[in-house]
Write a protein that holds these residues in place. Structure first.
Motif, PDB file in Angstrom:
ATOM      1  N   LYS A 162       0.524 -11.247  -5.783  1.00 64.10           N
ATOM      2  CA  LYS A 162      -0.557 -10.591  -5.027  1.00 64.10           C
ATOM      3  C   LYS A 162      -1.850 -10.749  -5.811  1.00 64.10           C
ATOM      4  O   LYS A 162      -1.896 -10.494  -7.016  1.00 64.10           O
ATOM      5  CB  LYS A 162      -0.208  -9.111  -4.828  1.00 64.10           C
ATOM      6  CG  LYS A 162      -1.362  -8.209  -4.405  1.00 64.10           C
ATOM      7  CD  LYS A 162      -0.854  -6.861  -3.933  1.00 64.10           C
ATOM      8  CE  LYS A 162      -1.743  -5.719  -4.357  1.00 64.10           C
ATOM      9  NZ  LYS A 162      -1.223  -4.400  -3.928  1.00 64.10           N
ATOM     10  N   LYS A 164      -5.908  -9.737  -6.146  1.00 66.68           N
ATOM     11  CA  LYS A 164      -6.987  -8.845  -5.739  1.00 66.68           C
ATOM     12  C   LYS A 164      -8.166  -9.711  -5.301  1.00 66.68           C
ATOM     13  O   LYS A 164      -8.437 -10.745  -5.922  1.00 66.68           O
ATOM     14  CB  LYS A 164      -7.399  -7.953  -6.913  1.00 66.68           C
ATOM     15  CG  LYS A 164      -6.327  -6.947  -7.316  1.00 66.68           C
ATOM     16  CD  LYS A 164      -6.166  -5.864  -6.260  1.00 66.68           C
ATOM     17  CE  LYS A 164      -5.177  -4.798  -6.720  1.00 66.68           C
ATOM     18  NZ  LYS A 164      -5.004  -3.741  -5.696  1.00 66.68           N
ATOM     19  N   ASP A 189      -5.144  -8.379  -1.662  1.00 63.81           N
ATOM     20  CA  ASP A 189      -5.482  -6.959  -1.511  1.00 63.81           C
ATOM     21  C   ASP A 189      -6.968  -6.774  -1.818  1.00 63.81           C
ATOM     22  O   ASP A 189      -7.430  -7.091  -2.918  1.00 63.81           O
ATOM     23  CB  ASP A 189      -4.635  -6.128  -2.488  1.00 63.81           C
ATOM     24  CG  ASP A 189      -4.837  -4.624  -2.314  1.00 63.81           C
ATOM     25  OD1 ASP A 189      -5.628  -4.209  -1.448  1.00 63.81           O
ATOM     26  OD2 ASP A 189      -4.183  -3.860  -3.054  1.00 63.81           O
ATOM     27  N   ASN A 191      -8.671  -3.709  -1.387  1.00 62.31           N
ATOM     28  CA  ASN A 191      -9.032  -2.325  -1.703  1.00 62.31           C
ATOM     29  C   ASN A 191     -10.356  -1.919  -1.042  1.00 62.31           C
ATOM     30  O   ASN A 191     -11.266  -1.389  -1.700  1.00 62.31           O
ATOM     31  CB  ASN A 191      -9.087  -2.095  -3.210  1.00 62.31           C
ATOM     32  CG  ASN A 191      -7.711  -2.094  -3.856  1.00 62.31           C
ATOM     33  OD1 ASN A 191      -7.350  -3.046  -4.553  1.00 62.31           O
ATOM     34  ND2 ASN A 191      -6.919  -1.077  -3.602  1.00 62.31           N
ATOM     35  N   GLU A 214      -4.101  -7.077   2.630  1.00 55.01           N
ATOM     36  CA  GLU A 214      -3.975  -5.630   2.427  1.00 55.01           C
ATOM     37  C   GLU A 214      -5.337  -4.946   2.383  1.00 55.01           C
ATOM     38  O   GLU A 214      -6.234  -5.362   1.642  1.00 55.01           O
ATOM     39  CB  GLU A 214      -3.214  -5.411   1.106  1.00 55.01           C
ATOM     40  CG  GLU A 214      -2.931  -3.962   0.755  1.00 55.01           C
ATOM     41  CD  GLU A 214      -2.102  -3.848  -0.537  1.00 55.01           C
ATOM     42  OE1 GLU A 214      -1.536  -4.856  -0.988  1.00 55.01           O
ATOM     43  OE2 GLU A 214      -2.047  -2.745  -1.088  1.00 55.01           O
ATOM     44  N   ASP A 239      -2.819   0.136   3.167  1.00 56.42           N
ATOM     45  CA  ASP A 239      -2.437   0.894   1.974  1.00 56.42           C
ATOM     46  C   ASP A 239      -3.185   2.233   2.036  1.00 56.42           C
ATOM     47  O   ASP A 239      -2.670   3.219   2.587  1.00 56.42           O
ATOM     48  CB  ASP A 239      -2.796   0.059   0.725  1.00 56.42           C
ATOM     49  CG  ASP A 239      -2.612   0.776  -0.602  1.00 56.42           C
ATOM     50  OD1 ASP A 239      -2.281   1.966  -0.609  1.00 56.42           O
ATOM     51  OD2 ASP A 239      -2.811   0.141  -1.666  1.00 56.42           O
ATOM     52  N   GLU A 240      -4.427   2.265   1.539  1.00 56.71           N
ATOM     53  CA  GLU A 240      -5.207   3.502   1.443  1.00 56.71           C
ATOM     54  C   GLU A 240      -5.226   4.322   2.742  1.00 56.71           C
ATOM     55  O   GLU A 240      -5.179   5.556   2.707  1.00 56.71           O
ATOM     56  CB  GLU A 240      -6.661   3.189   1.030  1.00 56.71           C
ATOM     57  CG  GLU A 240      -6.864   2.837  -0.442  1.00 56.71           C
ATOM     58  CD  GLU A 240      -6.734   1.349  -0.750  1.00 56.71           C
ATOM     59  OE1 GLU A 240      -5.973   0.643  -0.049  1.00 56.71           O
ATOM     60  OE2 GLU A 240      -7.377   0.882  -1.713  1.00 56.71           O
ATOM     61  N   ASN A 261       2.252  -0.651   3.390  1.00 56.90           N
ATOM     62  CA  ASN A 261       2.474  -0.425   1.962  1.00 56.90           C
ATOM     63  C   ASN A 261       2.743   1.073   1.805  1.00 56.90           C
ATOM     64  O   ASN A 261       1.935   1.897   2.227  1.00 56.90           O
ATOM     65  CB  ASN A 261       1.204  -0.863   1.206  1.00 56.90           C
ATOM     66  CG  ASN A 261       1.140  -0.375  -0.237  1.00 56.90           C
ATOM     67  OD1 ASN A 261       1.584   0.730  -0.553  1.00 56.90           O
ATOM     68  ND2 ASN A 261       0.536  -1.170  -1.100  1.00 56.90           N
ATOM     69  N   LYS A 263       3.306   4.201  -0.739  1.00 55.48           N
ATOM     70  CA  LYS A 263       3.206   4.729  -2.096  1.00 55.48           C
ATOM     71  C   LYS A 263       3.536   6.213  -2.032  1.00 55.48           C
ATOM     72  O   LYS A 263       2.921   6.947  -1.246  1.00 55.48           O
ATOM     73  CB  LYS A 263       1.788   4.544  -2.652  1.00 55.48           C
ATOM     74  CG  LYS A 263       1.428   3.102  -3.003  1.00 55.48           C
ATOM     75  CD  LYS A 263      -0.011   2.993  -3.467  1.00 55.48           C
ATOM     76  CE  LYS A 263      -0.381   1.552  -3.809  1.00 55.48           C
ATOM     77  NZ  LYS A 263      -1.852   1.381  -3.927  1.00 55.48           N
TER      78      LYS A 263
HETATM   79 MG    MG Z   1      -3.458  -1.808  -2.330  1.00 51.86          MG
END
Ligand code: MG
Ligand code: NPQ
Length: 377
Positions: A162, A164, A189, A191, A214, A239-240, A261, A263
């Protein structure tokens, strides 16, 4: 379970390599380690993954100290809990602060499992002994440095990579990696580094056979991710934005997330994480476990969770030595030859804490005694 005391340890662990995302670069990892003791002498451990600064989420290790000390730990002391879910139900009224809640719930799961002599994997309904994993590589200076870093981890045996990304560090970087390694499972990803307009510059990524893209857009967005998915063939993974099973349902219904994703910290605990897993499975949406640079405690919880059947993509659960020279658990997690990590199967989380290491990394700690329990002097 009659809880006698809860201690939090605010730890700061040096990272082996600086880790840079679109929002920050870190050389150390702050976290809270939780120790819960019951009246029969059992001890449970948990990890709050909130860190130094509110980059990834609005929580930090310090906000978690406040919420735990003033609200979550007192709620736990209010009455005995038979199951970790009793605690989760009791603190439903607390808005947000999911990482703080997840850490205490995790410690209760560890305690609960140890009391029953059962592993967290079995308690959650996990079905695997080993979990496929990949590595998440932070932003690098230039494409050449990135390709070299990818080679380093492939050489260590990680099969899924993965990357960033952020504006200026995206298409050209991904192209360089794809040209150097035409066949590796690859994903990116962001973010939340883009908006709907700037994300159009990512269109060339659709030709690089990525497993997923992502969280390209805002951390709390669903609708624009839906719009973006309509112009991308590559699955958008959130994700977030997925902070609960309810958010997951909405994202799936509006086609904003074709992959999720999961978490534990972000969604407020293992119970909510399993709910999201089950919901996604019903909709045939694959999930995988994200990572928050956990210590051996949080890593063990992620492995137990990722052994559930709908974890169908490799997870961001790397070997201990990806992040840390020394960990606070006796167990060090190593990568198997098939790019998997073995799920611990001892009671609870299945890890033992090294108290010397924990003390070494602790900045400060606080112990709370249950006023409703007798305490030996
Ligand atoms: Mg992430
Ligand atoms: C993610 N994790 O999937 C997060 C981001 C993240 C493994 O990519 C310190 C510095 C702590 C950076 C925790 C991975 C962090 C961090 C999480 C980044 O979005």
């Amino acid at each position: 379970m009659r809880i006698q005391s809860v201690t939090y340890y605010h730890v700061r662990m040096p990272l082996r390599f600086p880790f840079a995302t679109s929002t920050a670069s870190r050389t150390e990892r702050d976290a809270l380690i939780l120790e819960v003791r019951d009246a029969d002498g059992y001890v449970g451990w948990g990890e709050v993954v909130a860190g130094y600064a509110p980059h990834y989420s609005c929580e930090t290790a310090w906000t978690a100290e406040h919420i735990l000390g003033e609200f979550l730990i007192p709620a736990l002391f209010d009455a005995p809990v038979d199951h970790p879910g009793d605690f989760t139900d009791r603190v439903q009224w607390v808005r947000g602060h999911r990482m703080a809640r997840a850490g205490l719930e995790m410690a209760l799961w560890d305690l609960y499992g140890k009391r029953l002599g059962r592993s967290l994997r079995d308690l959650l309904g996990g079905v695997r002994d080993r979990v496929p994993v990949g590595v998440s590589i932070g932003l690098q200076e230039n494409p050449r440095a990135l390709v070299e870093r990818v080679g380093y981890y492939l050489n260590q045996g990680y099969r899924r990579i993965k990357l960033k990304i952020k504006p200026g560090y995206d298409v050209e970087f991904v192209r360089a990696v794809r040209e150097a390694y035409p066949d590796i499972p690859l994903q990116v990803d962001a973010n939340s580094a883009y908006d709907l307009d700037t994300a159009q510059t990512l269109r060339p990524l659709d030709d690089y056979q990525l497993l997923l893209i992502e969280q390209p857009l805002a951390h709390d967005d669903l609708w624009d991710h839906h719009k973006l998915q309509q112009v991308f063939r590559t699955p958008i993974c959130l994700d977030e934005s997925i902070t609960s099973a309810d958010k997951a349902r909405k994202a799936i219904e509006m086609d904003a997330a074709r992959v999720i994703n999961i978490k534990v910290g972000r969604v407020g605990g293992l119970i909510e994480a399993v709910r999201i897993h089950d919901l996604a499975a019903q909709h045939d949406v694959p999930v995988w476990s994200g990572g928050m640079l956990e210590t051996g405690i949080g890593r063990a919880a992620n492995l137990a969770l990722a052994s559930l059947p709908n974890f169908r993509l490799p997870s961001d659960i790397s070997a201990t030595d990806r992040y840390y020279e020394m960990d606070i658990t006796e167990e060090r997690f190593a990568l198997n030859d098939d790019s998997t990590i073995t799920v611990p199967l001892g009671p609870g989380l299945g890890v033992r804490v090294n108290r010397d290491a924990l003390a070494y990394y602790t900045l400060h700690s606080m112990t709370f005694l249950n006023p409703n329990e007798g305490h030996p002097r």
